[in-house]
Design a protein around this motif. Structure first.
Motif, PDB file in Angstrom:
ATOM      1  N   GLU A  74     -24.017  30.604  15.495  1.00 26.60           N
ATOM      2  CA  GLU A  74     -22.975  29.612  15.255  1.00 26.60           C
ATOM      3  C   GLU A  74     -23.634  28.269  14.977  1.00 26.60           C
ATOM      4  O   GLU A  74     -24.542  27.843  15.695  1.00 26.60           O
ATOM      5  CB  GLU A  74     -22.038  29.494  16.451  1.00 26.60           C
ATOM      6  N   ARG A  82     -23.593  24.542  15.167  1.00 27.18           N
ATOM      7  CA  ARG A  82     -22.910  23.446  15.848  1.00 27.18           C
ATOM      8  C   ARG A  82     -22.577  22.306  14.888  1.00 27.18           C
ATOM      9  O   ARG A  82     -21.435  21.811  14.884  1.00 27.18           O
ATOM     10  CB  ARG A  82     -23.780  22.946  17.012  1.00 27.18           C
ATOM     11  N   PRO A  83     -23.528  21.872  14.029  1.00 25.55           N
ATOM     12  CA  PRO A  83     -23.176  20.777  13.107  1.00 25.55           C
ATOM     13  C   PRO A  83     -22.008  21.108  12.189  1.00 25.55           C
ATOM     14  O   PRO A  83     -21.099  20.283  12.000  1.00 25.55           O
ATOM     15  CB  PRO A  83     -24.464  20.562  12.310  1.00 25.55           C
ATOM     16  N   SER A 108     -19.696  23.450  12.654  1.00 24.15           N
ATOM     17  CA  SER A 108     -18.484  23.697  13.428  1.00 24.15           C
ATOM     18  C   SER A 108     -17.814  22.390  13.829  1.00 24.15           C
ATOM     19  O   SER A 108     -16.580  22.246  13.750  1.00 24.15           O
ATOM     20  CB  SER A 108     -18.811  24.533  14.668  1.00 24.15           C
ATOM     21  N   VAL A 109     -18.621  21.412  14.270  1.00 26.24           N
ATOM     22  CA  VAL A 109     -18.054  20.109  14.649  1.00 26.24           C
ATOM     23  C   VAL A 109     -17.468  19.405  13.434  1.00 26.24           C
ATOM     24  O   VAL A 109     -16.381  18.819  13.489  1.00 26.24           O
ATOM     25  CB  VAL A 109     -19.134  19.239  15.325  1.00 26.24           C
ATOM     26  N   LEU A 110     -18.177  19.479  12.310  1.00 21.55           N
ATOM     27  CA  LEU A 110     -17.713  18.834  11.084  1.00 21.55           C
ATOM     28  C   LEU A 110     -16.375  19.390  10.619  1.00 21.55           C
ATOM     29  O   LEU A 110     -15.457  18.644  10.253  1.00 21.55           O
ATOM     30  CB  LEU A 110     -18.757  19.009   9.982  1.00 21.55           C
ATOM     31  N   SER A 111     -16.247  20.714  10.655  1.00 30.33           N
ATOM     32  CA  SER A 111     -15.068  21.369  10.082  1.00 30.33           C
ATOM     33  C   SER A 111     -13.940  21.579  11.072  1.00 30.33           C
ATOM     34  O   SER A 111     -12.793  21.831  10.682  1.00 30.33           O
ATOM     35  CB  SER A 111     -15.472  22.725   9.492  1.00 30.33           C
ATOM     36  N   GLY A 112     -14.252  21.525  12.363  1.00 26.02           N
ATOM     37  CA  GLY A 112     -13.239  21.850  13.364  1.00 26.02           C
ATOM     38  C   GLY A 112     -12.995  23.339  13.468  1.00 26.02           C
ATOM     39  O   GLY A 112     -11.990  23.778  14.042  1.00 26.02           O
ATOM     40  N   GLN A 113     -13.912  24.124  12.924  1.00 29.53           N
ATOM     41  CA  GLN A 113     -13.816  25.577  12.952  1.00 29.53           C
ATOM     42  C   GLN A 113     -15.056  26.146  13.640  1.00 29.53           C
ATOM     43  O   GLN A 113     -15.984  25.418  13.982  1.00 29.53           O
ATOM     44  CB  GLN A 113     -13.732  26.111  11.513  1.00 29.53           C
ATOM     45  N   SER A 114     -15.072  27.444  13.833  1.00 30.57           N
ATOM     46  CA  SER A 114     -16.267  28.128  14.331  1.00 30.57           C
ATOM     47  C   SER A 114     -17.002  28.690  13.117  1.00 30.57           C
ATOM     48  O   SER A 114     -16.544  29.663  12.510  1.00 30.57           O
ATOM     49  CB  SER A 114     -15.883  29.256  15.301  1.00 30.57           C
ATOM     50  N   ASP A 174     -29.938  19.743   9.402  1.00 30.03           N
ATOM     51  CA  ASP A 174     -29.165  20.357  10.486  1.00 30.03           C
ATOM     52  C   ASP A 174     -29.875  21.549  11.127  1.00 30.03           C
ATOM     53  O   ASP A 174     -29.793  21.755  12.344  1.00 30.03           O
ATOM     54  CB  ASP A 174     -27.799  20.815   9.975  1.00 30.03           C
ATOM     55  N   GLN A 205     -15.578  20.979   3.170  1.00 26.81           N
ATOM     56  CA  GLN A 205     -14.306  21.453   3.730  1.00 26.81           C
ATOM     57  C   GLN A 205     -13.339  21.915   2.643  1.00 26.81           C
ATOM     58  O   GLN A 205     -12.262  21.338   2.439  1.00 26.81           O
ATOM     59  CB  GLN A 205     -13.686  20.357   4.606  1.00 26.81           C
TER      60      GLN A 205
END
Length: 308
Positions: free
Chosen positions: A11, A13-14, A16-22, A254, A273
């Motif tokens: 996964e 992290r960069p 996921s945080v950027l997109s709000g998804q996993s 990243d 996105q």
């Protein structure tokens, strides 16, 4: 034993945080020859050797040729790779490092491929870069690994050039019962042969390739790639070269992994996105890799884009 390795699935992290998804990454860039190509090509080379092949012939100066050279060295068979004059010195250096006999011929892949066909003898096997059912079967194993490791994603994001990766991923999704998992197939402007096929209703040849993402530079996708779009939810997305190059830089920062712009195209869909992914909670990105790019080259291309 297969010639490819089971690559990490992690996964991000960069992202996921950027997109709000996993956002999960299948890190095919970590294959020994540098890209996913070794899955299908390694499988095909193994089968052809079992059928009696005594030499492998390829017409790719990119990742496919490197995979053939690597497979030949592992299997103990000689390899001849015909590359066009546009092939980078870095690519030729990597092919020679694997022990391949490199022949430079023609100004395009099409001309190199035609010459490669004239070299084939009765005991030789020709390895196509993307249009061979054995390749698709081998590429499908990456989805088998995902199914064992983390379960079903809401979407798969990948780059599409000639269509070999797309064909393999769809085969893997379907044989794991994931018929409803959509695929976002990403290309760069100037190399969008898959989108052209979707719009025309059949594969069509582009007049020319103008993208810097040369690993996506197939003038026409294979018939199977277009067929996948008829039998599976596959969505086409075309992005500018600038986005692919920026994604390469961001991904290096990243995750400390350098990929080619062809791979950056898929990453750009997540970094920027893409609307097609908005409703997804879990996104799988195939980080297909690429061995021939350098960071200096990527930055030079980016500078040229800024001046255009």
């Amino acid at each position: 034993m297969p010639l490819h390795i089971e690559t990490p699935l992690m996964e991000s992290r960069p992202l996921s945080v950027l997109s709000g998804q996993s956002v999960w990454l299948k890190l095919e860039a970590l294959q020994v020859p540098g890209s996913f190509k070794i899955r299908g090509i390694g499988h095909a080379c193994t089968v052809y050797r079992q059928r009696g092949a005594q030499r492998f012939v390829s017409s790719s100066g990119g990742n496919a040729g490197l995979a053939v050279a690597y497979a030949g060295r592992c299997l103990g068979l000689p390899v001849t790779v015909v590359v066009p004059e546009t092939t980078t010195a870095r690519a030729k250096e990597l092919l020679a490092l694997e022990g391949a006999d490199v022949i430079v011929h023609g100004s395009s892949w099409q001309e190199a491929n035609q010459h490669a066909q004239t070299l084939l003898g009765a005991s030789d096997a020709f390895l196509h870069p993307f249009d061979d059912p054995l390749l698709w079967e081998g590429h499908a194993t990456m989805i088998d690994e995902v199914a064992r490791a983390s379960g079903k994603p809401d979407a798969v994001v990948l780059s599409v050039g000639g269509g070999g990766l797309l064909s393999g991923v769809v085969a893997g999704l379907q044989r794991n019962g994931w018929h409803d998992v959509p695929v976002l197939a990403v290309e760069t402007e100037g190399a969008a042969s898959f989108q052209a096929a979707v719009q025309a209703g059949h594969p069509v040849a582009l007049e020319r390739i103008s993208s810097i993402a040369t690993s996506l530079g197939a003038k026409q996708v294979c018939e199977q790639a277009w067929h996948c779009a008829q039998t599976h939810p596959v969505h086409s997305l075309v992005i500018p070269d600038r986005s692919a190059l920026a994604a390469c830089e961001r991904f290096l920062t990243d995750h400390r992994i350098l990929v080619e712009p062809a791979c950056g195209a898929a990453l750009a869909a997540v970094y920027e996105q893409a609307t097609a992914l908005a409703a997804c909670r879990k996104v799988l990105v195939i980080v297909c890799g690429g061995a021939t790019a350098t960071i200096d080259q990527i930055r030079t291309w980016a500078g040229q884009q800024d001046q255009a």
